[in-house]
Write a protein that holds these residues in place. Structure first.
Motif, PDB file in Angstrom:
ATOM      1  N   LEU B 269       0.831  -1.208   0.000  1.00 28.61           N
ATOM      2  CA  LEU B 269       0.000   0.000   0.000  1.00 28.61           C
ATOM      3  C   LEU B 269       0.864   1.257   0.000  1.00 28.61           C
ATOM      4  O   LEU B 269       0.587   2.220  -0.718  1.00 28.61           O
ATOM      5  CB  LEU B 269      -0.944  -0.002   1.211  1.00 28.61           C
ATOM      6  CG  LEU B 269      -2.074  -1.043   1.152  1.00 28.61           C
ATOM      7  CD1 LEU B 269      -2.720  -1.230   2.523  1.00 28.61           C
ATOM      8  CD2 LEU B 269      -3.126  -0.639   0.111  1.00 28.61           C
ATOM      9  N   GLU B 303      -4.432  10.589  -1.331  1.00 30.09           N
ATOM     10  CA  GLU B 303      -5.743   9.981  -1.598  1.00 30.09           C
ATOM     11  C   GLU B 303      -5.674   8.464  -1.408  1.00 30.09           C
ATOM     12  O   GLU B 303      -6.565   7.859  -0.814  1.00 30.09           O
ATOM     13  CB  GLU B 303      -6.221  10.318  -3.013  1.00 30.09           C
ATOM     14  CG  GLU B 303      -6.581  11.787  -3.183  1.00 30.09           C
ATOM     15  CD  GLU B 303      -7.350  12.059  -4.470  1.00 30.09           C
ATOM     16  OE1 GLU B 303      -8.323  11.342  -4.746  1.00 30.09           O
ATOM     17  OE2 GLU B 303      -6.970  12.991  -5.198  1.00 30.09           O
ATOM     18  N   ILE B 304      -4.626   7.854  -1.926  1.00 31.56           N
ATOM     19  CA  ILE B 304      -4.475   6.406  -1.760  1.00 31.56           C
ATOM     20  C   ILE B 304      -4.370   6.074  -0.278  1.00 31.56           C
ATOM     21  O   ILE B 304      -5.005   5.137   0.217  1.00 31.56           O
ATOM     22  CB  ILE B 304      -3.235   5.879  -2.520  1.00 31.56           C
ATOM     23  CG1 ILE B 304      -3.333   6.190  -4.010  1.00 31.56           C
ATOM     24  CG2 ILE B 304      -3.062   4.377  -2.300  1.00 31.56           C
ATOM     25  CD1 ILE B 304      -2.028   5.961  -4.774  1.00 31.56           C
ATOM     26  N   VAL B 307      -7.665   6.166   1.653  1.00 30.05           N
ATOM     27  CA  VAL B 307      -8.512   4.981   1.474  1.00 30.05           C
ATOM     28  C   VAL B 307      -8.223   3.948   2.557  1.00 30.05           C
ATOM     29  O   VAL B 307      -9.117   3.237   3.018  1.00 30.05           O
ATOM     30  CB  VAL B 307      -8.303   4.357   0.069  1.00 30.05           C
ATOM     31  CG1 VAL B 307      -9.088   3.065  -0.064  1.00 30.05           C
ATOM     32  CG2 VAL B 307      -8.717   5.335  -1.019  1.00 30.05           C
ATOM     33  N   THR B 308      -6.956   3.888   2.994  1.00 26.99           N
ATOM     34  CA  THR B 308      -6.577   2.852   3.961  1.00 26.99           C
ATOM     35  C   THR B 308      -6.814   3.278   5.412  1.00 26.99           C
ATOM     36  O   THR B 308      -6.607   2.473   6.317  1.00 26.99           O
ATOM     37  CB  THR B 308      -5.088   2.468   3.808  1.00 26.99           C
ATOM     38  OG1 THR B 308      -4.277   3.603   4.191  1.00 26.99           O
ATOM     39  CG2 THR B 308      -4.760   2.095   2.385  1.00 26.99           C
ATOM     40  N   ARG B 310      -9.684   4.410   6.786  1.00 30.02           N
ATOM     41  CA  ARG B 310     -11.026   4.162   7.312  1.00 30.02           C
ATOM     42  C   ARG B 310     -11.515   2.778   6.895  1.00 30.02           C
ATOM     43  O   ARG B 310     -10.765   2.002   6.315  1.00 30.02           O
ATOM     44  CB  ARG B 310     -11.975   5.256   6.799  1.00 30.02           C
ATOM     45  CG  ARG B 310     -11.654   6.642   7.360  1.00 30.02           C
ATOM     46  CD  ARG B 310     -11.769   6.656   8.871  1.00 30.02           C
ATOM     47  NE  ARG B 310     -11.341   7.932   9.414  1.00 30.02           N
ATOM     48  CZ  ARG B 310     -12.163   8.961   9.593  1.00 30.02           C
ATOM     49  NH1 ARG B 310     -13.432   8.871   9.266  1.00 30.02           N
ATOM     50  NH2 ARG B 310     -11.699  10.083  10.104  1.00 30.02           N
ATOM     51  N   ILE B 447      -7.684  -1.689   8.250  1.00 29.17           N
ATOM     52  CA  ILE B 447      -7.209  -2.372   7.043  1.00 29.17           C
ATOM     53  C   ILE B 447      -5.690  -2.246   6.911  1.00 29.17           C
ATOM     54  O   ILE B 447      -5.014  -3.140   6.435  1.00 29.17           O
ATOM     55  CB  ILE B 447      -7.878  -1.734   5.799  1.00 29.17           C
ATOM     56  CG1 ILE B 447      -9.359  -2.090   5.779  1.00 29.17           C
ATOM     57  CG2 ILE B 447      -7.199  -2.185   4.511  1.00 29.17           C
ATOM     58  CD1 ILE B 447     -10.195  -1.044   5.102  1.00 29.17           C
TER      59      ILE B 447
END
Lengths: 504, 504
Positions: B269, B303-304, B307-308, B310, B447
């Protein structure tokens, strides 16, 4: 032998005065702040400059592409167990519709082609056709055949005596509308102006894709009712959509690792991929044909996507914390084994799939929603567009359908519909499938299409059922840690119930 | 009134001959293939060209940055419940070490500064110091104070009578080494050549960060043993690392949503974020200071990352499938509510944090591993570097430590150590913490740092325990769906056990 005295000196004290603490770190007020070289700039830095072999490689590739001398990327790269998609797709047949197709969001294609491949034979009663539906980047080449002997993405799933038994069924797999493996998509020529569509291609939906498939099924094979619509991932959206659009024309539906509506989390994951791709200057708002394609953006988008295709436990087993070469120092370029894997995955794909197709098909996935409100709106827009088209021979979709020039501003600050009401709306929308037999597969280790989305499909169908049988299978982490890619890898676990369901 | 006859004509047939099917879709063989405009290029396309307001906005920003007229980005953007980090960080104190620090991977900083903030008072016995450790992008401003009245990221967690009670404890929060909020990092001046380090900054580790913190604790406050090291996320790595480096100098460790070694999935990630940032041409291999910074790459990377932070269920509740403006047609630019949220999150951050700092600190997280082999190697490299430095007054780390010019090629094709052996190695490495009291928190909806990583910490510590108490709390999805960000939001659920543990 610690004899050296820590350095001190006027240079340091001088610096402390010239560069006030508050300017030392980055802020917009210092954007044009160029540090004075007060000391001896020719002096050696404390540490060596890092090198960036990954960027060197991209620059070489840019150069090769601009000179037109790019060699096909070597297939010697460690490709993992993914199916090797065909770099140059061949051996498909083409269905051509000279009738226009009207789309869920108001656009249209004045004519279109659908590329497809088949296995097995259509029986006399024309009752054994199975339409096989693909994921985002897969082509119609699900299995080898005389026209294209390369292995397909479900090579060992389809065939005589196999899970989809070609002794019994006639299997048709199409390339989706909007894709780049032979079917009409953004790289195709718009007959209205004889130029490639690029981003003049209209926004399409999953339901648009299956309506094109159905034209093929009827026009080419004269089949009025197919035996089954079968798909995984985006294919698992399409199979449900086929059942929704043509409830009287499909006997059975199989949806593997799919969903009935895209979740905001999946939208978020695809959003980042699209934004990364669109930010590549070579994307040029979609007009890169004949120029250097946005290979960097595509590579990065594919890397992000690849992260979502597998699961953490599988990567722990497969890569662990191994570095690609433990004897080398850490680097900002790919360094851990998992990084070089992602790098290869992006590299393999970046010139293989058309960037515009990726954007449009990815967006179609986000827009997928079998809820009543969404489908009712789509049907109304489409019918209006069709009516306008036949009324006016110079018809072009109205400019009111163009995205406005300024970014959307939120009309709502949070979800305007409760989770419960959204579920009721989905139930209402999916009533069209209440008489269809449906087999649903969920995989617990799937991150992209989490397992509760498949449970949702099954629960909604069961609540709605008016005669349709609903069968649900879930593969736990004890069976598969392959995540979203399970359908490509755990063939027997998926295949046995599929075979039984299709042949019942 | 369907009176119009579907279009047919010579143009279409002609096209079919000029453009053989196999050239219609994209492949490298057609890279320089420019479609002939055989028809009337001036004719209107079938559909309107899509517009790209998100790209227009980036281009405007580029222009403003190049003209030096960028205004501070408006804080009116929907910011969500995240803490608003301070755009211009002020009010911190500076600790300066003129002694060099030697690093786990062989580099060194000839001198360095650590920015810090404090709350409460050091008691006479100097036994009540708590070091608070930050996540990747957080600053030392955990709470408001007279020197900086803006709210901090744990504003309501720390204070008189609160979970970390400043009536009882003296709390010190530092900005990490490598960061950009006042401590020495890539944007700092290298005293050896009086230029900004940029990517001549050496690779650092989490253990390097805590060794710098410990110098501050001793030099500034004369504290020999701290009461506790407390951190969440990357802070939860640091607190364990502090316990590992200085087992006799820390009473208690609290690790929230952290891990004992980064998992390949987390590395993947972060890898995508770094690659996206490094691919921004403005990044310029780290040498963008005084020029247009890589704001596009930073925006996308953030931005990426967002995503991780929440969870899916939270976003379903918060955004659902709402589009930002339902009255507008779908777009490839941000369109769904969740997309505009991500866009804002990236926008807010992209000029706030130094891009090079992000890369180095992100890499430090990947490299974190308290396993025995990794730590033993790091200690050996560091000692060798220190020895070489004091032997040679013109010492520069050897060029053998430079990343080679070509990409790493895999020396192993899969993990060379089994999952079980890797766990044994971690147990061996973490024996240094066997006498320390440790409180571990895991969050089921996380996550980025999945809950089994926190279970792993607790299990390993319990197996190793030689007197140290190990307490483990897990917040299930019934308590929090906030994912990795839970520690910022579910204050009471985290805070109550923290308070009890600290005050026991």
């Amino acid at each position: 032998m610690l004899t050296r005295i820590p350095k001190q000196g006027s240079g340091i004290i001088f610096r402390a005065k010239v560069f006030p603490k508050t300017l030392k770190f980055f802020s917009t007020t210092t954007l044009n702040f160029k540090p004075l070289v007060t000391g001896s700039g020719a002096n050696a830095a404390s540490n060596p400059q890092l090198t960036f072999p990954c960027l060197d490689k991209l620059e070489r590739k840019n150069k090769e592409l601009s000179l037109g001398i790019l060699k096909k990327h070597a297939n010697t790269l460690e490709s993992g167990p993914e199916p090797a998609y065909n770099f140059e797709q061949t051996g498909f047949k083409l269905y051509r519709s000279e009738k226009p197709i009207f789309l869920d969001n108001g656009g249209h294609l004045p004519e279109y082609e659908i590329a497809y491949e088949t296995w097995g034979k259509l029986n006399e009663s024309k009752s054994n056709l199975i339409i096989l539906q693909t994921g985002l980047s897969a082509s119609s080449h699900a299995k080898s055949h005389p026209g294209n002997p390369k292995k397909g993405w479900w090579e060992n799933f389809i065939g005589p005596g196999l899970y989809i038994d070609t002794n019994k069924f006639f299997v048709v797999c199409t390339n989706v509308l909007g894709g780049c493996y032979g079917s009409t998509g953004p790289s195709s020529i718009d007959p209205s102006n004889n130029e490639q569509y690029a981003t003049r291609f209209p926004i399409i939906t999953i339901n648009d894709m299956v309506r094109a498939q159905r034209e093929l099924v009827r026009d080419v094979f004269g089949v009025q009712k197919i035996h089954a619509a079968v798909g995984a991932s985006m294919g698992g959206m399409q199979s449900l959509a086929y059942g929704w659009e043509f409830p009287d024309e499909v006997e059975k539906v199989i949806s593997i690792s799919g969903c009935a509506r895209s979740h905001p989390y999946s939208i978020a994951l695809r959003h980042t991929q699209r934004q990364v791709l669109m930010s590549d200057p070579n994307w040029n708002r979609g007009f890169y044909y004949g120029k250097i394609p946005p290979h960097v953006g595509m590579k990065l988008a594919r890397e992000i996507a690849t992260v979502t295709y597998r699961s953490g436990p599988e990567w722990e087993y497969r890569f662990g914390r191994n570095r690609a070469d433990e004897s080398k120092p850490p680097a900002l370029c790919p360094d851990f084994l998992v990084e070089t894997y992602l790098d290869h995955a992006g590299e393999k794909f970046c010139l293989e799939y058309d960037a515009n197709s990726w954007l449009y098909v990815s967006k179609a996935m986000d827009l997928f929603d079998l809820g009543d409100q969404n489908r009712a709106k789509a049907v109304a827009i489409r019918q209006q567009a069709e009516e306008n088209y036949y009324k006016n021979s110079n018809y072009i979709p109205q400019t009111s359908s163009i995205v406005p020039k300024k970014p959307y501003s939120e009309k709502v600050s949070r979800a305007s519909i409760t989770v419960e009401d959204a579920l009721q709306d989905l139930k209402q929308g999916m009533k069209k499938l209440s008489q269809t037999d449906v087999l649903v597969f969920g995989v617990e280790s799937d991150i992209l299409f989490p397992v509760w989305q498949q449970r949702e499909i099954a629960n909604v169908l069961r609540d709605n059922s008016q005669g349709g049988d609903v069968e649900y299978h879930e593969l736990g982490t004890d069976v598969s840690n392959y995540g979203h890619d399970t359908f490509l890898l755990s063939l027997n676990d998926i295949g046995k119930p599929v075979k039984k369901f299709l042949e019942a």
